[in-house]
Design a protein around this motif. Structure first.
Motif, mmCIF file in Angstrom:
data_model
loop_
_atom_site.group_PDB
_atom_site.id
_atom_site.type_symbol
_atom_site.label_atom_id
_atom_site.label_comp_id
_atom_site.label_asym_id
_atom_site.label_seq_id
_atom_site.Cartn_x
_atom_site.Cartn_y
_atom_site.Cartn_z
ATOM 1 N N THR A 165 6.404 -14.115 5.586
ATOM 2 C CA THR A 165 6.452 -14.101 4.130
ATOM 3 C C THR A 165 5.163 -13.471 3.632
ATOM 4 O O THR A 165 4.097 -13.701 4.196
ATOM 5 C CB THR A 165 6.541 -15.539 3.573
ATOM 6 O OG1 THR A 165 7.658 -16.191 4.158
ATOM 7 C CG2 THR A 165 6.681 -15.542 2.076
ATOM 8 N N PHE A 166 5.255 -12.667 2.574
ATOM 9 C CA PHE A 166 4.018 -12.188 1.964
ATOM 10 C C PHE A 166 4.100 -12.355 0.463
ATOM 11 O O PHE A 166 5.170 -12.350 -0.123
ATOM 12 C CB PHE A 166 3.684 -10.752 2.377
ATOM 13 C CG PHE A 166 4.717 -9.717 2.037
ATOM 14 C CD1 PHE A 166 4.694 -9.079 0.813
ATOM 15 C CD2 PHE A 166 5.686 -9.368 2.947
ATOM 16 C CE1 PHE A 166 5.622 -8.107 0.493
ATOM 17 C CE2 PHE A 166 6.633 -8.405 2.649
ATOM 18 C CZ PHE A 166 6.600 -7.774 1.410
ATOM 19 N N PHE A 167 2.930 -12.558 -0.127
ATOM 20 C CA PHE A 167 2.880 -12.859 -1.548
ATOM 21 C C PHE A 167 1.489 -12.552 -2.085
ATOM 22 O O PHE A 167 0.539 -12.378 -1.323
ATOM 23 C CB PHE A 167 3.251 -14.330 -1.804
ATOM 24 C CG PHE A 167 2.502 -15.307 -0.933
ATOM 25 C CD1 PHE A 167 1.330 -15.893 -1.384
ATOM 26 C CD2 PHE A 167 2.960 -15.629 0.338
ATOM 27 C CE1 PHE A 167 0.636 -16.790 -0.583
ATOM 28 C CE2 PHE A 167 2.279 -16.525 1.141
ATOM 29 C CZ PHE A 167 1.112 -17.103 0.678
ATOM 30 N N ASN A 168 1.392 -12.477 -3.404
ATOM 31 C CA ASN A 168 0.114 -12.250 -4.069
ATOM 32 C C ASN A 168 -0.538 -13.593 -4.363
ATOM 33 O O ASN A 168 0.137 -14.542 -4.747
ATOM 34 C CB ASN A 168 0.323 -11.511 -5.398
ATOM 35 C CG ASN A 168 0.921 -10.145 -5.191
ATOM 36 O OD1 ASN A 168 0.477 -9.391 -4.353
ATOM 37 N ND2 ASN A 168 1.946 -9.827 -5.956
ATOM 38 N N ASP A 169 -1.852 -13.654 -4.173
ATOM 39 C CA ASP A 169 -2.601 -14.823 -4.629
ATOM 40 C C ASP A 169 -3.954 -14.358 -5.141
ATOM 41 O O ASP A 169 -4.183 -13.161 -5.312
ATOM 42 C CB ASP A 169 -2.696 -15.910 -3.555
ATOM 43 C CG ASP A 169 -3.602 -15.574 -2.394
ATOM 44 O OD1 ASP A 169 -4.252 -14.511 -2.405
ATOM 45 O OD2 ASP A 169 -3.685 -16.388 -1.468
ATOM 46 N N SER A 170 -4.850 -15.266 -5.384
ATOM 47 C CA SER A 170 -6.122 -14.926 -6.030
ATOM 48 C C SER A 170 -7.009 -14.005 -5.204
ATOM 49 O O SER A 170 -7.910 -13.372 -5.748
ATOM 50 C CB SER A 170 -6.889 -16.210 -6.374
ATOM 51 O OG SER A 170 -7.193 -16.922 -5.181
ATOM 52 N N VAL A 171 -6.764 -13.905 -3.911
ATOM 53 C CA VAL A 171 -7.606 -13.040 -3.071
ATOM 54 C C VAL A 171 -6.919 -11.739 -2.675
ATOM 55 O O VAL A 171 -7.513 -10.914 -1.986
ATOM 56 C CB VAL A 171 -8.074 -13.782 -1.794
ATOM 57 C CG1 VAL A 171 -8.977 -14.936 -2.163
ATOM 58 C CG2 VAL A 171 -6.915 -14.249 -0.958
ATOM 59 N N GLY A 172 -5.688 -11.540 -3.092
ATOM 60 C CA GLY A 172 -4.970 -10.310 -2.767
ATOM 61 C C GLY A 172 -3.618 -10.616 -2.166
ATOM 62 O O GLY A 172 -2.974 -11.594 -2.517
ATOM 63 N N LYS A 173 -3.192 -9.766 -1.251
ATOM 64 C CA LYS A 173 -1.910 -9.963 -0.562
ATOM 65 C C LYS A 173 -2.127 -10.886 0.627
ATOM 66 O O LYS A 173 -2.957 -10.621 1.492
ATOM 67 C CB LYS A 173 -1.359 -8.641 -0.049
ATOM 68 C CG LYS A 173 -0.932 -7.703 -1.125
ATOM 69 C CD LYS A 173 0.525 -7.870 -1.378
ATOM 70 C CE LYS A 173 1.001 -6.749 -2.282
ATOM 71 N NZ LYS A 173 1.995 -7.191 -3.190
ATOM 72 N N ARG A 174 -1.385 -11.962 0.649
ATOM 73 C CA ARG A 174 -1.486 -12.904 1.757
ATOM 74 C C ARG A 174 -0.179 -12.857 2.547
ATOM 75 O O ARG A 174 0.893 -12.735 1.973
ATOM 76 C CB ARG A 174 -1.722 -14.317 1.239
ATOM 77 C CG ARG A 174 -1.992 -15.326 2.346
ATOM 78 C CD ARG A 174 -2.275 -16.690 1.764
ATOM 79 N NE ARG A 174 -3.451 -16.686 0.927
ATOM 80 C CZ ARG A 174 -4.616 -17.255 1.252
ATOM 81 N NH1 ARG A 174 -4.746 -17.878 2.391
ATOM 82 N NH2 ARG A 174 -5.621 -17.217 0.416
#
Length: 68
Positions: A8-17
């Protein structure tokens, strides 16, 4: 050996996780040693980020065609 079972990949506060789930399998017996192990990374590789963008575009285009 380790076998990827979910990505799974997603956006969070540090970028793409990217979150990855995997199982460990004994190569001699083919039995599962451990299951549903998880690890996460922040993706910085430009080629991987581009591939993620391609997948996101594909998914968005698909979603746009769903009537509802």
């Amino acid at each position: 050996m380790k076998k990827a079972t979910a990505i799974t990949f997603f956006n969070d506060s540090v970028g793409k996780r990217m979150s990855m789930v995997y199982s460990e399998i004994d190569e001699k017996t083919a039995k599962i040693v451990s299951d549903n192990k998880r690890t996460d990374i922040v993706v910085t590789d430009k080629d991987v980020l581009a591939a993620m963008g391609t997948i996101e575009t594909y998914v968005q285009n698909y979603i746009d065609t769903i009537e509802g």
